[in-house]
Scaffold this motif. Sequence first.
Motif, PDB file in Angstrom:
ATOM      1  N   GLU A  79       0.832  -1.213   0.000  1.00 28.01           N
ATOM      2  CA  GLU A  79       0.000   0.000   0.000  1.00 28.01           C
ATOM      3  C   GLU A  79       0.862   1.257   0.000  1.00 28.01           C
ATOM      4  O   GLU A  79       0.602   2.199  -0.750  1.00 28.01           O
ATOM      5  CB  GLU A  79      -0.918   0.022   1.222  1.00 28.01           C
ATOM      6  CG  GLU A  79      -2.071  -0.943   1.180  1.00 28.01           C
ATOM      7  CD  GLU A  79      -2.896  -0.891   2.465  1.00 28.01           C
ATOM      8  OE1 GLU A  79      -3.006   0.218   3.054  1.00 28.01           O
ATOM      9  OE2 GLU A  79      -3.387  -1.940   2.876  1.00 28.01           O
ATOM     10  N   ALA A  82       2.572   1.610  -3.354  1.00 27.03           N
ATOM     11  CA  ALA A  82       1.611   2.024  -4.390  1.00 27.03           C
ATOM     12  C   ALA A  82       1.293   3.509  -4.259  1.00 27.03           C
ATOM     13  O   ALA A  82       1.211   4.229  -5.264  1.00 27.03           O
ATOM     14  CB  ALA A  82       0.334   1.187  -4.292  1.00 27.03           C
ATOM     15  N   GLU A  83       1.138   3.971  -3.024  1.00 32.22           N
ATOM     16  CA  GLU A  83       0.880   5.399  -2.802  1.00 32.22           C
ATOM     17  C   GLU A  83       2.069   6.240  -3.276  1.00 32.22           C
ATOM     18  O   GLU A  83       1.890   7.280  -3.919  1.00 32.22           O
ATOM     19  CB  GLU A  83       0.606   5.663  -1.324  1.00 32.22           C
ATOM     20  CG  GLU A  83       0.287   7.116  -1.031  1.00 32.22           C
ATOM     21  CD  GLU A  83      -0.011   7.350   0.446  1.00 32.22           C
ATOM     22  OE1 GLU A  83       0.276   8.462   0.897  1.00 32.22           O
ATOM     23  OE2 GLU A  83      -0.500   6.426   1.117  1.00 32.22           O
ATOM     24  N   ARG A  85       4.212   5.416  -5.593  1.00 31.04           N
ATOM     25  CA  ARG A  85       4.222   5.382  -7.067  1.00 31.04           C
ATOM     26  C   ARG A  85       3.226   6.378  -7.638  1.00 31.04           C
ATOM     27  O   ARG A  85       3.506   7.050  -8.634  1.00 31.04           O
ATOM     28  CB  ARG A  85       3.914   3.976  -7.563  1.00 31.04           C
ATOM     29  CG  ARG A  85       5.043   2.992  -7.370  1.00 31.04           C
ATOM     30  CD  ARG A  85       4.668   1.618  -7.959  1.00 31.04           C
ATOM     31  NE  ARG A  85       5.515   0.604  -7.388  1.00 31.04           N
ATOM     32  CZ  ARG A  85       5.128  -0.284  -6.456  1.00 31.04           C
ATOM     33  NH1 ARG A  85       3.885  -0.290  -6.013  1.00 31.04           N
ATOM     34  NH2 ARG A  85       5.969  -1.163  -5.995  1.00 31.04           N
ATOM     35  N   ARG A  86       2.038   6.471  -7.013  1.00 31.71           N
ATOM     36  CA  ARG A  86       1.026   7.421  -7.482  1.00 31.71           C
ATOM     37  C   ARG A  86       1.497   8.863  -7.284  1.00 31.71           C
ATOM     38  O   ARG A  86       1.378   9.700  -8.163  1.00 31.71           O
ATOM     39  CB  ARG A  86      -0.305   7.211  -6.757  1.00 31.71           C
ATOM     40  CG  ARG A  86      -1.098   6.015  -7.222  1.00 31.71           C
ATOM     41  CD  ARG A  86      -2.505   5.996  -6.628  1.00 31.71           C
ATOM     42  NE  ARG A  86      -2.525   5.976  -5.167  1.00 31.71           N
ATOM     43  CZ  ARG A  86      -2.424   4.890  -4.419  1.00 31.71           C
ATOM     44  NH1 ARG A  86      -2.309   3.706  -4.983  1.00 31.71           N
ATOM     45  NH2 ARG A  86      -2.470   4.957  -3.095  1.00 31.71           N
ATOM     46  N   GLU A  87       2.007   9.132  -6.098  1.00 29.86           N
ATOM     47  CA  GLU A  87       2.367  10.507  -5.752  1.00 29.86           C
ATOM     48  C   GLU A  87       3.688  10.959  -6.383  1.00 29.86           C
ATOM     49  O   GLU A  87       3.823  12.115  -6.772  1.00 29.86           O
ATOM     50  CB  GLU A  87       2.456  10.647  -4.233  1.00 29.86           C
ATOM     51  CG  GLU A  87       2.589  12.089  -3.782  1.00 29.86           C
ATOM     52  CD  GLU A  87       2.378  12.255  -2.290  1.00 29.86           C
ATOM     53  OE1 GLU A  87       2.861  13.258  -1.769  1.00 29.86           O
ATOM     54  OE2 GLU A  87       1.750  11.385  -1.660  1.00 29.86           O
ATOM     55  N   TYR A  88       4.638  10.048  -6.478  1.00 32.28           N
ATOM     56  CA  TYR A  88       5.977  10.419  -6.931  1.00 32.28           C
ATOM     57  C   TYR A  88       6.410   9.680  -8.194  1.00 32.28           C
ATOM     58  O   TYR A  88       7.601   9.617  -8.497  1.00 32.28           O
ATOM     59  CB  TYR A  88       7.004  10.157  -5.825  1.00 32.28           C
ATOM     60  CG  TYR A  88       6.674  10.853  -4.536  1.00 32.28           C
ATOM     61  CD1 TYR A  88       6.789  12.232  -4.415  1.00 32.28           C
ATOM     62  CD2 TYR A  88       6.226  10.122  -3.435  1.00 32.28           C
ATOM     63  CE1 TYR A  88       6.466  12.877  -3.232  1.00 32.28           C
ATOM     64  CE2 TYR A  88       5.912  10.759  -2.240  1.00 32.28           C
ATOM     65  CZ  TYR A  88       6.027  12.136  -2.152  1.00 32.28           C
ATOM     66  OH  TYR A  88       5.708  12.764  -0.974  1.00 32.28           O
ATOM     67  N   GLY A  89       5.462   9.131  -8.931  1.00 29.88           N
ATOM     68  CA  GLY A  89       5.768   8.335 -10.115  1.00 29.88           C
ATOM     69  C   GLY A  89       6.757   8.977 -11.070  1.00 29.88           C
ATOM     70  O   GLY A  89       7.746   8.337 -11.465  1.00 29.88           O
TER      71      GLY A  89
END
Length: 120
Positions: A79, A82-83, A85-89
């Motif tokens: 989790e 994944a967060e 990756r979403r925020e700092y992709g």
Amino acid sequence: MAWACEMSSLVQAAGRLGGERAMWLDFDSFLAEPATALDRLARFFGLDAAAAQTLATHPLMGRYSKAPEYEYDSALREEVLAEARREYGPAIAEGLRWLERAAGQSEAVARCLDAAAAAG
């Protein structure tokens, strides 16, 4: 860059020690199957592997090492990742591209990427 620096030290030490005295352990695999990982570690260090199951089921194994008051397991780690990756992709992607470029110019960085890929 910090990851490459730390990994470079580990890769260099593992190279000097040889395969029989150095062992790579993937943290995600460890979290997913702690008893298996602890058994492997015990055998590597020549310790009683029977204790691995006891250690794997110890209450501390489900806690965050830097803040034991919080629970932590492979699902929570996924989790958090994944967060991130979403925020700092985009920043993560740029960092990975930088590592790939650096690996083309530095044998030490290339060995780091190879070791990371082999570990898991």
